[in-house]
Scaffold this active site. Structure first.
Site, short mmCIF file in Angstrom:
data_model
loop_
_atom_site.label_atom_id
_atom_site.label_comp_id
_atom_site.label_asym_id
_atom_site.label_seq_id
_atom_site.Cartn_x
_atom_site.Cartn_y
_atom_site.Cartn_z
N TYR A 112 0.85 -1.19 0.00
CA TYR A 112 0.00 0.00 0.00
C TYR A 112 0.89 1.24 0.00
O TYR A 112 1.96 1.24 0.63
CB TYR A 112 -0.86 0.05 1.26
CG TYR A 112 -1.99 -0.97 1.30
CD1 TYR A 112 -3.27 -0.62 0.88
CD2 TYR A 112 -1.77 -2.26 1.76
CE1 TYR A 112 -4.30 -1.55 0.93
CE2 TYR A 112 -2.79 -3.18 1.81
CZ TYR A 112 -4.05 -2.83 1.39
OH TYR A 112 -5.07 -3.74 1.43
N TYR A 151 -0.24 -9.97 0.75
CA TYR A 151 0.78 -9.33 1.60
C TYR A 151 0.80 -9.96 2.98
O TYR A 151 -0.19 -10.48 3.46
CB TYR A 151 0.57 -7.80 1.68
CG TYR A 151 -0.74 -7.34 2.27
CD1 TYR A 151 -0.94 -7.24 3.64
CD2 TYR A 151 -1.78 -6.96 1.43
CE1 TYR A 151 -2.15 -6.78 4.17
CE2 TYR A 151 -2.99 -6.50 1.94
CZ TYR A 151 -3.16 -6.42 3.32
OH TYR A 151 -4.34 -5.97 3.83
N ARG A 159 -2.42 -12.15 3.72
CA ARG A 159 -3.75 -11.84 3.21
C ARG A 159 -3.85 -12.19 1.74
O ARG A 159 -2.95 -11.90 0.96
CB ARG A 159 -4.07 -10.34 3.37
CG ARG A 159 -4.02 -9.81 4.76
CD ARG A 159 -5.36 -9.69 5.50
NE ARG A 159 -6.52 -10.36 5.01
CZ ARG A 159 -7.61 -9.77 4.52
NH1 ARG A 159 -7.68 -8.46 4.45
NH2 ARG A 159 -8.65 -10.47 4.14
N HIS A 162 -7.10 -8.69 -2.34
CA HIS A 162 -8.43 -8.16 -2.04
C HIS A 162 -8.47 -6.66 -2.33
O HIS A 162 -7.42 -5.99 -2.31
CB HIS A 162 -8.81 -8.41 -0.57
CG HIS A 162 -7.85 -7.77 0.39
ND1 HIS A 162 -6.68 -8.38 0.77
CD2 HIS A 162 -7.88 -6.58 1.02
CE1 HIS A 162 -6.02 -7.59 1.59
NE2 HIS A 162 -6.73 -6.48 1.76
N HIS A 164 -10.45 -3.17 -1.02
CA HIS A 164 -11.29 -2.60 0.03
C HIS A 164 -12.35 -1.69 -0.59
O HIS A 164 -12.04 -0.93 -1.53
CB HIS A 164 -10.45 -1.77 1.00
CG HIS A 164 -9.48 -2.58 1.80
ND1 HIS A 164 -9.78 -3.09 3.05
CD2 HIS A 164 -8.21 -2.97 1.54
CE1 HIS A 164 -8.74 -3.74 3.53
NE2 HIS A 164 -7.76 -3.68 2.62
FE LIG Z 1 -5.96 -4.82 2.79
#
Ligand SMILES: [Fe+2]
Length: 231
Positions: A112, A151, A159, A162, A164
């Site tokens: 991110y 990640y 995870r 995905h 959000h």
């Molecule tokens: Fe996330």
């Protein structure tokens, strides 16, 4: 660095540690509620999920529906191109117009562009980390983006890819959730997805077409994520 102009959705301020605790400690939704809805012929509301620790807290000039291009840059984001589209509906199948939809996600490397992300994977300067749009009269929306990478949250938990989502409209409760990619092996062992029963997981997992629409050397695969909003 400017604050994001939108109010953060409930639960955005999670650290990685809190995310882990949530994964272990959260309870399932009461199953009787879903059954009652089904009996009345209503669609189940899209399950809620945490916003996680990386809700965008930075402003950016380019906040449109194409996350694969950043205004002023000639290169596009790396990764597999996708189009995510769908409709926002009420439980009795009516389109909801004027819903502000915001999406944010990791780049193709699982990173991110958020200061709290300690993943050493590189930031992609050509990837627009978040975007937003408002649903039309049919409740429709669409975004062009890339499949995010998985990640690490901890040594034993990564995870699955995905995206959000938050959906906001006066008169409706704000929905924060996450969309997943069908067939990814990490879906089956993800602590956040496994908070939900199989039926609810199916509402959050989207199958993208295999081949995609030709787009030079980078075809764009499409998937449909319809979202049911509670009043
Ligand atoms: Fe996330």
């Amino acid at each position: 660095m400017k604050k994001h102009y939108l109010p953060a959705p409930t639960g955005h301020a999670f650290t990685r540690r809190k995310l882990i605790l949530l994964g272990i400690g959260a309870s399932l939704l009461p199953s009787g509620l879903a059954a009652a809805d089904t009996c009345r012929g209503l669609m189940q509301a899209t399950p809620r999920q945490t916003a996680g620790p990386f809700y965008p807290n930075w402003s950016q000039a380019d906040r449109d529906v194409d996350l694969t291009r950043v205004a002023g840059r000639s290169e596009s984001a790396s990764g597999e191109l996708i189009q995510v589209s769908g409709r926002v509906l009420t439980p009795d199948n009516k389109p909801v117009e004027g819903v502000l939809i915001e999406i944010w996600q990791a780049n193709a490397q699982g990173r991110y562009a958020h200061e709290a992300d300690s993943n050493p994977a590189p930031i992609d300067q050509n990837f627009q980390g978040w975007g937003q749009m408002t649903t039309d009269a049919n409740g429709a929306y669409q975004f062009k983006t890339i499949i995010p990478g998985p990640y690490p949250v901890s040594r034993s938990w990564s995870r699955p890819p995905h995206i959000h989502f938050t959906l906001q409209k006066p008169g409706f409760s704000t929905l924060t959730t996450q969309m997943y990619f069908a067939g990814h092996p990490l879906n089956d062992v993800d602590a956040l997805l496994l908070q939900h029963g199989a039926e609810e997981r199916d509402q959050l997992i989207v199958a993208f077409d295999d081949r995609g629409v030709p787009n030079g050397s980078r075809p764009v695969r499409s998937g449909v994520f319809n979202i049911v909003l509670d009043a």
